[in-house]
Structures are given as structure tokens and as C-alpha cells.
Design an enzyme around this catalytic site. Sequence first.
Site, short mmCIF file in Angstrom:
data_model
loop_
_atom_site.label_atom_id
_atom_site.label_comp_id
_atom_site.label_asym_id
_atom_site.label_seq_id
_atom_site.Cartn_x
_atom_site.Cartn_y
_atom_site.Cartn_z
N HIS A 1 18.03 -7.42 -42.69
CA HIS A 1 18.86 -7.23 -43.81
C HIS A 1 18.28 -6.51 -44.93
O HIS A 1 17.50 -6.74 -45.89
CB HIS A 1 19.29 -8.59 -44.56
CG HIS A 1 20.01 -9.36 -43.57
ND1 HIS A 1 20.35 -10.72 -43.79
CD2 HIS A 1 20.59 -9.26 -42.59
CE1 HIS A 1 21.04 -11.40 -42.54
NE2 HIS A 1 21.15 -10.21 -41.86
N ARG B 1 30.77 -12.81 -31.37
CA ARG B 1 30.42 -11.69 -32.28
C ARG B 1 29.95 -10.45 -31.41
O ARG B 1 29.29 -10.68 -30.49
CB ARG B 1 29.33 -12.23 -33.31
CG ARG B 1 28.82 -11.14 -34.25
CD ARG B 1 28.01 -11.66 -35.41
NE ARG B 1 26.91 -12.31 -35.13
CZ ARG B 1 26.56 -13.60 -35.04
NH1 ARG B 1 27.62 -14.67 -35.24
NH2 ARG B 1 25.41 -14.21 -34.49
#
Length: 463
Positions: free
Chosen positions: A370, A431
Site C-alpha cells: 500500500h 476478488r
Amino acid sequence: MINNRIYEKRRAAVARALKAAGGGIALLPTAPEVPRNRDSDFPYRHDSYFYYLTGFSEAGAWLAIEASGKSTLFCRPKDLEREIWDGIRLGPKAAPAALGVSQAFSVEALEKTMPQLLTNQPAVWFPFATHKGLETQVDGWLNQVRARVRFGAECPGSQHDLCKVLDEMRLVKDSHEVAILRRAGKISAGAHVRAMQTSAALLRDGVKGGLREYHLEAELLHEFRRHGSQFPAYGSIVAAGANACVLHYRAGDAELKDGDLCLIDAGCELDGYASDITRTFPANGKFTPAQRTLYDIVLAAQKAAIAVTRPGKRFTDPHDAATRVLIQGMLDTGLLPKAKHGKVDDVLESGAYRQFYMHRTGHWMGMDVHDCGDYTEPRSKATLQTDALGLQVMRKPSRILRAGMVLTIEPGIYVRPAKGVPKEFWNIGIRIEDDALVTAKGCELLTRGVPVDADEIEALMRD
Ligand code: GLY
Ligand code: MN
Ligand code: MN
């Protein structure tokens, strides 16, 4: 051998930014070593900002960059006894030639030398709120400079967050970074292929005690490491069946049964750069009709998001495009009954889709999975907006995508058992995630060495 030019260029860019803001000095420690238990540490991982500016991954180091361009490294001194136990140290004598810094000292000289470096600097820059105790340490050094003011020393008059400068730089990847990200993406894709094929083979041939999540995690780790990756970029998610509905599930010992889906979210870190891939596949290699229905919706959502991942679009555009497709799918399948929820725009307005899709479609990725970087456009004016929780906040418009930015595209659908939800979809979690490099005209997917199309996954798992 460290390629000095890359890091020299980056340090020069920091010096220019300092100069443009009125001068000063930037200070930056690397990450500390972290004990795991008693006298064993966690595997050491450098600080990303520090590594970005030095390419140096030894613990116990500091960097200072002055607006003039002069750079100073502090590192662990040579120590035969410690090097026998822990490994070779570069040492301050070899550091200037090895790393291209202007000068280097032993870290043992830090407390004495830092106040000297800070003297007569107009400002000090360091990363705010990232290193425990750093503010106190800088305060101590500033205090020492202030104690000498009556002898003519000048003490920095302002403090700035160095992250602001480095985050902007790191947001747009240079060619050196892109090359590593491509390799990391390729290794991780190979690991997903290996896990899929192993899953089908072990289910077909049988494995004592049943096929477990950890069997597939072991395949991922094997593939990462055999290609030179130093670590997984984050804790691997290998989720059997209903576990896929837990967003941050970690690979455990649950059994993967015939008919289950398996969601794997895993990527390697290579030479300091992450990769981040999710694939969802049938453990036995064949989707059931209900699994396939939801899978194709998520895949269509990802396709819609990819189509709007290009320069000039905003960071939120892929999310908005994916969400519309997901909502249409939820209405078509009865996850959200049309009679109650109306049309796509009504569901967007009500937020009812969040029962099945509760996260964003992506994030920046780079050295950190991230990665750093503002998600809003720094050059725009803030206006009053409504956030995801319905609160009124002053906010700048979403970031405009530029070539060299890297973001993930990861829509999903997660169906927990609930009243009114068609039973055939219960406990399905899907996902699909790829890493996208924004290019001049569109985007390049760095992680397509593993298929996403359902038929292609089935074919791969048959082989
Ligand atoms: N693997 C963490 C994420 O997908 O954001
Ligand atoms: Mn991700
Ligand atoms: Mn992920």
C-alpha cells in the site's frame, strides 16, 4: 553492486526540493531491527524511504541531505566480532565509494555530528510520525544547537515533513523501479499458477489429511524464493471457501474441499518492490454455475476498471466503473432484489452494494504494497464533499493519473449468509486483482502471467 547513479539522482532531487523551499537539511533513519522473541529478531527489512535514497539495506543507518546537495551517511562501524555473527558490514570508510554519498561516519558519531550538521541550517526536514522517538531525537539535537546560539550558531527555525517531498517522488516510478516491478509481478504470477495447478493435482490424487490452505501457501513461498524474492510483500491470504469473505484472512489450516473456491491474495517482494495479485479459482479446477456467475461479474468489473486506467483519468474512476458493473450484477443475480433496490444509480445512492463490496478498487503500489502518495490532486482547491460514510468534508478532487503511477485494480464480491440473499451464493468470496502501470496511452498489467478468464483458469488447472 549498488547502482549509485539512481540514488544520487534521487538525493539531488531532494536537495532541489529543499532549496526551492528556502533551504535546510533533511534527516532520515532506516528502519530499526525488531525483536520477535528473546534474542531472535524478525527478518530485517529496511525503511522504504531510506532505501529509495541510498539503495542501502543495512540496519542502523541514517542519511542527511543538505540543500547544497551534500549528503552524509551514518552506518554501523566495521566490527570483526559482530560481523562473524551477523554478517559483513559496509562500514563508513567504504560507504562514499559504494553508495556515492559525499561523506560517511560511524553511527556511533551520530549524536555528536547531527547537531553540527544542523547548525546554521534554516530548516530541518524529517519524516513525521513514521519513526518512534524521532521527533524527540531531533528536539535533542536542536537543543544542542540552541545552546550554542550565544556563540554565533544559528538554529533551524522551521520543521517540515520530508514525507511530503518523498511521497510525490515515489508516486511516479522511474524506469529502474518499473523494471523491478515487472519482474516481481512475473514471479508472483508464476506462484499463482503453481498454486492453482497444485490445488487441482492434490485434490485429484489425494493428500493425507486433506488439501489444506498451508499446502498452497507453501507453493507460493517456494516459487517466490526460488526466483530470488527476499520476502512475501505482505502476509499471504489463502482462503478456502467461506474464509474468502474475511478480507484480511491469513493462510491457515482450513481444508479445501471438492467444490470449494479458493481465494489467494499473495505477492512477492523483490529487491524492495512489491507485487499484489489476487486470483479466485475452484479448488478442483471446475467452477460451479453459481461460482461462475459471480466470477464473471467480478471479471467484467475489473475489465471496466482497466479500461479507464489511463493518463488524465482520476484515481477514483476505476473504482466508479467497477462498482457500476458489480451493482448491475448484484441486481441481475438477485443479491440485491430489483423490486427493493431499483436501478444502478439508486443502489449507488443508497450504498446497499456495500453488503457485498465493501472495499476500494485499488491503491498505489510500489516499494510498499500500500504505497505512499496522496490520493487527491495536490494542485487543486479543496471543496465540500460527501465521503463514503456520508460525512461532509473539505476535500480535494481525486488524483489525476499520470504515466509511471502504479495502482492495483481489485474488485470483488463477498456473500455472507443472510436473510433474503439467494442460498446458491452463500459463502462465495471472489476478488480479482492485478497491478497496473499507467502508460502514455493506457495501462500495462504487470501481473497477467496468471490467467483471469474462467475458461483459461480451468484449462490451466486441467493441464
Ligand atoms: N494484499 C493487500 C491488498 O490487496 O490490498
Ligand atoms: Mn491490493
Ligand atoms: Mn492483494
